[in-house]
Write an enzyme that holds these catalytic residues in place. Structure first.
Site, PDB file in Angstrom:
ATOM      1  N   SER A 193      38.149 -70.367  -4.404  1.00 57.57           N
ATOM      2  CA  SER A 193      37.232 -71.003  -5.357  1.00 57.57           C
ATOM      3  C   SER A 193      37.789 -70.870  -6.771  1.00 57.57           C
ATOM      4  O   SER A 193      38.003 -69.763  -7.249  1.00 57.57           O
ATOM      5  CB  SER A 193      35.858 -70.341  -5.283  1.00 57.57           C
ATOM      6  OG  SER A 193      35.322 -70.465  -3.986  1.00 57.57           O
ATOM      7  N   GLU A 204      37.624 -69.118 -12.472  1.00 63.95           N
ATOM      8  CA  GLU A 204      37.642 -67.747 -11.937  1.00 63.95           C
ATOM      9  C   GLU A 204      38.992 -67.064 -12.112  1.00 63.95           C
ATOM     10  O   GLU A 204      39.046 -65.899 -12.494  1.00 63.95           O
ATOM     11  CB  GLU A 204      37.267 -67.752 -10.444  1.00 63.95           C
ATOM     12  CG  GLU A 204      35.781 -67.726 -10.180  1.00 63.95           C
ATOM     13  CD  GLU A 204      35.477 -67.339  -8.733  1.00 63.95           C
ATOM     14  OE1 GLU A 204      36.227 -66.522  -8.156  1.00 63.95           O
ATOM     15  OE2 GLU A 204      34.492 -67.854  -8.190  1.00 63.95           O
ATOM     16  N   ARG A 264      30.544 -62.251 -10.924  1.00 63.61           N
ATOM     17  CA  ARG A 264      31.983 -62.356 -11.199  1.00 63.61           C
ATOM     18  C   ARG A 264      32.402 -61.604 -12.461  1.00 63.61           C
ATOM     19  O   ARG A 264      33.375 -61.976 -13.116  1.00 63.61           O
ATOM     20  CB  ARG A 264      32.420 -63.826 -11.293  1.00 63.61           C
ATOM     21  CG  ARG A 264      32.200 -64.639 -10.029  1.00 63.61           C
ATOM     22  CD  ARG A 264      33.057 -64.131  -8.865  1.00 63.61           C
ATOM     23  NE  ARG A 264      32.783 -64.896  -7.666  1.00 63.61           N
ATOM     24  CZ  ARG A 264      31.844 -64.580  -6.767  1.00 63.61           C
ATOM     25  NH1 ARG A 264      31.106 -63.495  -6.942  1.00 63.61           N
ATOM     26  NH2 ARG A 264      31.663 -65.321  -5.695  1.00 63.61           N
TER      27      ARG A 264
END
Length: 341
Positions: A231, A327, A161
């Site tokens: 998510s 995120e 990520r």
């Protein structure tokens, strides 16, 4: 101050915030000239793709640039298919396109929301495949020089990520196109969860695509019905020793061994076993089917969502001694800010 342009239709959380001005760009040249002009004016600018990885905590006192550039060109050599894709293309539609063209390799990444231009920024990934595995190059507008530049996948500094676009090129680059490299000698990636039941010798790319779509549709709510950003938390990575200590206390803990010996924990499992699945705080909640997803239960503000996220982080840390990271990007009045709004 008046903020006449609503951002509610352009963020998948469905948060009701607005911006000072909005520009839609449909060509690469238009994207270049618009972003350079705004950058040189030193006014706040937000380049927005699908709005699926963002939480607005305030009205945005600047210009939102919506990237709607389209185009996919394909080529091949003896060993690979190559796709050059404009930043405004929808990611899932690209996955579908590649399958229909008999160019497999993206099927594990089906139904990930957002645009192609956003994919390299956080190195999107799912079911054992990350963008870095199939990325050939990334083209971007260097806002300081005004030039279009190209990085190889290695130069993008991809990690879980993470990428150079969240590091030293943050706020200095606008991604304009992405190149993908798909091996003709296709190998199924079946290591994760619902894909493990497939036979590697007989499974087809289409079967993997359909299974991934089925599982994601079951677990992830439709943003049009229940606002969300997919998510919300990264799966935390811990040392092997930490994992062994956790497993001794929580034998059912879910972890995936990493090539460097560390272990990636399932954040959804941690949240659920901290007692937070279905938990609500004001108008924001932890999804009842997938604890990794935070949802807008109706009229939630960005602050509501951030408060819930901070509560989840604190509770998981209290129970497991593991700190989760969010995120999505958190956007305030003049630009990106922290979760602690």
């Amino acid at each position: 101050m008046s903020f006449p342009y609503s951002l509610k239709p352009f963020n998948t959380f469905g948060v009701e915030q607005s911006c000072l001005s909005m520009i839609e760009v449909h060509s690469k040249a238009e994207l270049q000239s618009t972003c350079l002009s705004l950058y040189q004016s030193k006014r706040p600018m937000l380049v927005l793709g699908g709005g699926s990885n963002i939480v607005f905590t305030d009205d945005f006192n600047g210009t939102v640039v919506r990237v709607l550039t389209k185009g996919i060109s394909c080529s091949e050599d003896g060993t690979h298919f190559y796709l050059a894709v404009e930043a405004g293309e929808n990611w899932h539609e690209l996955v579908h396109f590649s399958l229909n063209q008999d160019m497999p390799g993206l099927e594990n990444l089906a139904l990930i929301p957002g645009t192609v231009g956003a994919a390299p920024i956080q190195n999107i990934g799912a079911y054992g495949v990350e963008l870095c595995d199939i990325c050939d190059w990334v083209e971007y507008l260097d806002l300081e020089s005004g030039n279009l530049l190209r990085l190889t996948a290695d130069e993008c500094e991809f990690a879980y990520r993470e990428s150079i676009f969240k590091g030293c090129l943050r706020d200095k680059a606008v991604i304009t196109a992405v190149g993908l490299r798909l091996p003709k000698a296709w190998q199924p990636k079946l290591a994760y969860g619902p894909l493990q039941s497939f036979n590697a010798e007989t499974v087809t790319p289409r079967e993997i695509f359909e299974r991934v779509c089925e599982v994601r549709s079951e677990k992830l709510p439709n943003p049009e019905e229940l606002g969300n950003a997919g998510s919300f938390f990264k799966n935390p990575i811990v040392s092997a020793a930490t994992y062994m200590q956790l497993a001794a206390h929580f034998p059912s803990i879910v972890g995936y061994a990493q090539p460097n010996g560390e272990v990636k924990l399932a954040a959804g499992w941690l949240i659920e076993h901290a007692g937070l699945k279905g938990f609500a705080l004001g108008n924001a909640g932890v999804h009842a089917k997938q604890a990794l997803v935070l949802v807008n239960l109706g009229h939630a503000t960005g602050q509501d969502i951030c408060r819930l996220a901070l509560h989840v982080i604190a509770r998981v840390n209290e129970v497991f001694g593991v700190k989760l990271e969010a995120e999505p990007r958190i956007m305030g009045l003049t630009g990106e800010t922290s979760l602690d709004v």
